[in-house]
Design a protein around this motif. Sequence first.
Motif, PDB file in Angstrom:
ATOM      1  N   TYR A 151      -2.633   6.512  -8.052  1.00 19.74           N
ATOM      2  CA  TYR A 151      -3.878   7.230  -7.826  1.00 19.74           C
ATOM      3  C   TYR A 151      -4.123   8.267  -8.918  1.00 19.74           C
ATOM      4  O   TYR A 151      -5.251   8.494  -9.333  1.00 19.74           O
ATOM      5  N   ARG A 211      -6.919   9.081   0.214  1.00 17.78           N
ATOM      6  CA  ARG A 211      -7.685   8.084  -0.535  1.00 17.78           C
ATOM      7  C   ARG A 211      -8.504   7.200   0.411  1.00 17.78           C
ATOM      8  O   ARG A 211      -9.605   6.780   0.073  1.00 17.78           O
ATOM      9  N   TYR A 212      -7.959   6.934   1.581  1.00 24.51           N
ATOM     10  CA  TYR A 212      -8.712   6.147   2.564  1.00 24.51           C
ATOM     11  C   TYR A 212      -9.999   6.875   2.955  1.00 24.51           C
ATOM     12  O   TYR A 212     -11.074   6.260   3.048  1.00 24.51           O
ATOM     13  N   GLU A 254      -2.131   8.508   0.843  1.00 24.37           N
ATOM     14  CA  GLU A 254      -2.825   7.264   1.200  1.00 24.37           C
ATOM     15  C   GLU A 254      -4.011   7.539   2.118  1.00 24.37           C
ATOM     16  O   GLU A 254      -5.105   6.987   1.931  1.00 24.37           O
ATOM     17  N   SER A 308       2.770   7.861  -6.183  1.00 23.45           N
ATOM     18  CA  SER A 308       1.484   8.553  -6.304  1.00 23.45           C
ATOM     19  C   SER A 308       0.814   8.328  -7.651  1.00 23.45           C
ATOM     20  O   SER A 308      -0.382   8.584  -7.796  1.00 23.45           O
ATOM     21  N   SER A 342       0.807  -1.216   0.000  1.00 25.50           N
ATOM     22  CA  SER A 342       0.000   0.000   0.000  1.00 25.50           C
ATOM     23  C   SER A 342       0.843   1.270   0.000  1.00 25.50           C
ATOM     24  O   SER A 342       0.412   2.301  -0.524  1.00 25.50           O
ATOM     25  N   ILE A 343       2.043   1.207   0.576  1.00 24.01           N
ATOM     26  CA  ILE A 343       2.847   2.417   0.755  1.00 24.01           C
ATOM     27  C   ILE A 343       4.249   2.292   0.159  1.00 24.01           C
ATOM     28  O   ILE A 343       4.692   3.138  -0.620  1.00 24.01           O
ATOM     29  N   VAL A 347      -8.948   0.553  -2.301  1.00 28.70           N
ATOM     30  CA  VAL A 347      -8.073   1.130  -1.280  1.00 28.70           C
ATOM     31  C   VAL A 347      -8.220   0.344   0.016  1.00 28.70           C
ATOM     32  O   VAL A 347      -9.318   0.219   0.557  1.00 28.70           O
ATOM     33  N   LEU A 357       3.519  10.355   0.463  1.00 30.45           N
ATOM     34  CA  LEU A 357       2.620   9.237   0.193  1.00 30.45           C
ATOM     35  C   LEU A 357       1.737   8.906   1.395  1.00 30.45           C
ATOM     36  O   LEU A 357       0.629   8.395   1.230  1.00 30.45           O
ATOM     37  N   THR A 364      -6.125   0.580   3.307  1.00 26.76           N
ATOM     38  CA  THR A 364      -5.054   1.175   4.099  1.00 26.76           C
ATOM     39  C   THR A 364      -4.798   0.339   5.343  1.00 26.76           C
ATOM     40  O   THR A 364      -5.731   0.069   6.118  1.00 26.76           O
TER      41      THR A 364
END
Length: 257
Positions: free
Chosen positions: A87, A131-132, A128, A84, A78-79, A97, A124, A99
């Motif tokens: 997205y 987006r979460y 993240e 970027s 995820s990270i 998504v 990021l 997280t």
Amino acid sequence: MTLREFIDEFADDGHTASLSIVNSDQPPMVAQMLESLFDEQSVSVSEVSRVLSDSNVVQLRRDGSVVAESAFSDVRDSILAVNSDIYITGTRPLSEVETPEVVRNLEGTRFRVRGYPAGTKGKLLLIEISRYIEAMALQHGAGELHTGFQRLSRITDERGTARAYEQLSQTDLDLHVYGIGDPRPFDTWSVAVHNDDVPEIRNGWFVVFAPPPDSEAEGAALVAITEDDEEWDGVWVLDADAARQVASYLCDEHGAA
């Protein structure tokens, strides 16, 4: 109250947070990626061995007590192993998504992050969480979502972002976007556009989901401010009342569409 004051209010500066990579068999370089992500933050990262713990997990501790745990692979995917562009291009849509809990639960931790070229991965974290929160709003499909983009053109220039917000506009959400620039590209969307050309909107990055007043759903707010468009000072909180407080402020202060 201002966005800067919300950051000061939500930041939990009185408690320490740390991440531990437990019983890892990951290559050293992979573990170092997590360490470098938090290199300039108040969150310490270490590798530890614990007999009674699972292998290849990341534990989040506050004041020495474990408050969350995630598989290292989830944190990596995820990270650590992305940028970027996933997205911006829409490679990872909002519906996908996921997280990790150890990242979500860094709420209240104040982050000062730099984007490219001043920095690399730190921004990021804020992307993240943004987006979460958007994914949370999409899942509920009702309530309010307020998002600050600095420049409205950022929404339409990034096809993944445009696709996400067009999808959000088709729900029952009371959707608000903020930024300077031309609001006309959004005329066909069910969205309130606020293009108030003031420093707080030019320099504010916020994503706020406030669930309906009669809902027991979790709300969330990320609030960040920059002075130079390179370094961001920000924090996020997972709390419906806090999110409603920020949403109310945005409507009162910048609510003219």
